[in-house]
Design a protein around this motif. Structure first.
Motif, mmCIF file in Angstrom:
data_model
loop_
_atom_site.group_PDB
_atom_site.id
_atom_site.type_symbol
_atom_site.label_atom_id
_atom_site.label_comp_id
_atom_site.label_asym_id
_atom_site.label_seq_id
_atom_site.Cartn_x
_atom_site.Cartn_y
_atom_site.Cartn_z
ATOM 1 N N GLY A 1 0.795 -1.222 0.000
ATOM 2 C CA GLY A 1 0.000 0.000 0.000
ATOM 3 C C GLY A 1 0.827 1.271 0.000
ATOM 4 O O GLY A 1 0.437 2.298 0.567
ATOM 5 N N ILE A 2 1.991 1.226 -0.636
ATOM 6 C CA ILE A 2 2.908 2.376 -0.656
ATOM 7 C C ILE A 2 2.557 3.291 -1.827
ATOM 8 O O ILE A 2 2.362 2.830 -2.955
ATOM 9 N N ASP A 3 2.505 4.579 -1.555
ATOM 10 C CA ASP A 3 2.205 5.582 -2.586
ATOM 11 C C ASP A 3 3.347 5.624 -3.601
ATOM 12 O O ASP A 3 4.483 5.959 -3.261
ATOM 13 N N LEU A 4 3.039 5.316 -4.848
ATOM 14 C CA LEU A 4 4.072 5.240 -5.878
ATOM 15 C C LEU A 4 4.587 6.614 -6.303
ATOM 16 O O LEU A 4 5.659 6.722 -6.906
ATOM 17 N N GLU A 5 3.858 7.655 -5.970
ATOM 18 C CA GLU A 5 4.253 9.017 -6.374
ATOM 19 C C GLU A 5 5.626 9.408 -5.836
ATOM 20 O O GLU A 5 6.364 10.146 -6.475
ATOM 21 N N GLN A 6 5.951 8.923 -4.631
ATOM 22 C CA GLN A 6 7.221 9.312 -3.995
ATOM 23 C C GLN A 6 8.348 8.290 -4.238
ATOM 24 O O GLN A 6 9.414 8.388 -3.635
ATOM 25 N N GLN A 7 8.086 7.321 -5.123
ATOM 26 C CA GLN A 7 9.089 6.275 -5.365
ATOM 27 C C GLN A 7 9.516 6.335 -6.833
ATOM 28 O O GLN A 7 8.672 6.415 -7.716
ATOM 29 N N SER A 8 10.830 6.279 -7.065
ATOM 30 C CA SER A 8 11.358 6.297 -8.433
ATOM 31 C C SER A 8 12.126 5.014 -8.694
ATOM 32 O O SER A 8 12.795 4.483 -7.804
#
Length: 393
Positions: A265-272
């Motif tokens: 359930g991790i927000d992908l917006e902050q992951q590259s």
């Protein structure tokens, strides 16, 4: 039964329970015929020292199994070893937050050349020589009897170069749907036991991932190099990282990493995620002024791509230097190696060399080795292969 005559200078080593039958110790190597056959180690006067099996693995000709001449290497023998390992890891079986661990760790549990991993009711056997593979039927029989297993898979890691033989790895039970979802300290990861040499997670880094999540991630910008399926990135994100960046050369690393983020359930917006060589990424980061608070370095011992070859024994200082050049003041580098050819003392020298080249000082905050389910053999130093340093720059 073949008698292997041990050279006089090595007799005491085997009497003191050294486990690997190495080539330098044996006088009559040419008497060996078929991998899997049992051997007696004897001294120059034909006095019994130990009993083992013939199986080519790296520098070894096989492994010692017992020092009792009268002990049979049969189902009873394998049952006693595997049951002892199961009993030793009862706490892991009973932990609802961790459903994947090493059940049997080769020579550390008394049978060199074999490891068994547990994945939420499913088992994975790793065979490191044709010699130990000859005992497959007995070992599988014990595991099905006492391991409460839904299925068993295997990896045969004994082709001519000692690497994985691609095959359908299913052995026993009900074929599950992959990926399986396992938990590690409450974090979710996807694994596949029948998709090439690796499963999707390296179980030996469990303690390090927990430390990253609990102590070195909150409000940090985290760079995960050689990221594979993003396991460290997941731990960092769940630990409250401001952002994570995962870099790996393998194309499949990106979808696998995104899958693991989604499972938690991790927000992908902050992951590259970047699919590129790590040295190319270092250049990219410097060019774009990208800096990090925490950098994870977990390279393979040896890797090759079209442009260059990476060897941790030779190239670790350059990894440290490049990381130090893009880390923020008081940042943390988690430096790890699984290279069994050198010890922690030598690893610290490689790390120190890298910092000297970068012109920066540092302090060691924590050290890690293998987790407790990865039982090692006190006389065989290579069995204790994992070395991890948490370094404050």
């Amino acid at each position: 039964m073949i008698e292997l005559v041990i050279k006089p200078t090595f007799v005491k080593q085997f009497q003191h329970k050294f486990p690997l039958i190495h080539k330098e110790a044996v006088q009559n190597m040419n008497d060996l015929n078929n991998e899997g056959e049992l051997v007696h180690l004897v001294d120059g006067n034909r006095r019994f020292i130990a009993k083992g099996y013939y199986g080519n693995q790296n520098k070894g000709l096989g492994w010692v199994l017992t020092h009792n001449k009268d002990e049979s290497i049969d189902k009873t023998f394998f049952r006693s070893k595997i049951l002892a390992a199961i009993n030793k890891r009862k706490a892991f079986y009973e932990d609802p937050n961790t459903t994947a661990f090493r059940l049997f760790n080769g020579e550390g549990d008394g049978i060199g050349g074999l490891t068994i991993d547990y994945y939420n009711g499913h088992y994975l056997l790793n065979w490191y020589s044709e010699g130990i593979y000859a005992f497959k039927e007995l070992i599988v029989a014990v595991l099905t009897e006492y391991g409460e297993c839904v299925s068993i898979y295997e990896k045969k890691r004994f082709d001519t170069k000692g690497s994985y033989i691609d095959d359908d790895d299913f052995v026993y039970g009900e074929r599950p749907e992959f990926p399986l979802i396992i938990q590690e300290n409450g974090m979710n990861y996807a694994v596949d036991l029948n998709d090439g040499a690796m499963t999707g997670i390296f179980l030996d880094q469990r303690d390090v991932r927990q430390a990253l999540r609990d102590r070195y991630a909150k409000d940090k910008h985290v760079l995960n190099t050689f990221s594979y399926t993003g396991a460290f990135s997941v731990a960092a994100a769940l630990g409250g990282a401001e952002s994570t960046t995962s870099v790996d050369l393998a194309k499949r690393s990106e979808p696998k990493t995104i899958e693991n983020f989604s499972l938690n359930g991790i927000d992908l917006e902050q992951q590259s995620t970047y699919v590129m060589d790590i040295y190319s990424y270092f250049k990219y980061a410097k060019r774009h002024g990208l800096n990090y608070d925490t950098i994870v370095l977990d390279p393979p011992s040896f890797a090759r791509n079209k442009k260059k070859t990476f060897s941790s024994a030779k190239d670790y200082p350059s990894l440290i230097k490049n990381s130090a050049e893009i880390i923020n003041k008081n940042g943390v580098i988690v430096a790890s190696t699984n290279n069994a050819s050198f010890d922690m003392k030598h690893f610290k020298k490689l790390v120190d060399q890298g910092f000297k080249e970068a012109g920066l000082s540092y302090q060691v905050k924590e050290e890690f080795g293998l987790p407790r389910d990865f039982t090692t053999h006190s006389l065989y130093k290579q069995s204790d292969y994992l070395k991890v340093l948490v370094l404050k720059v």
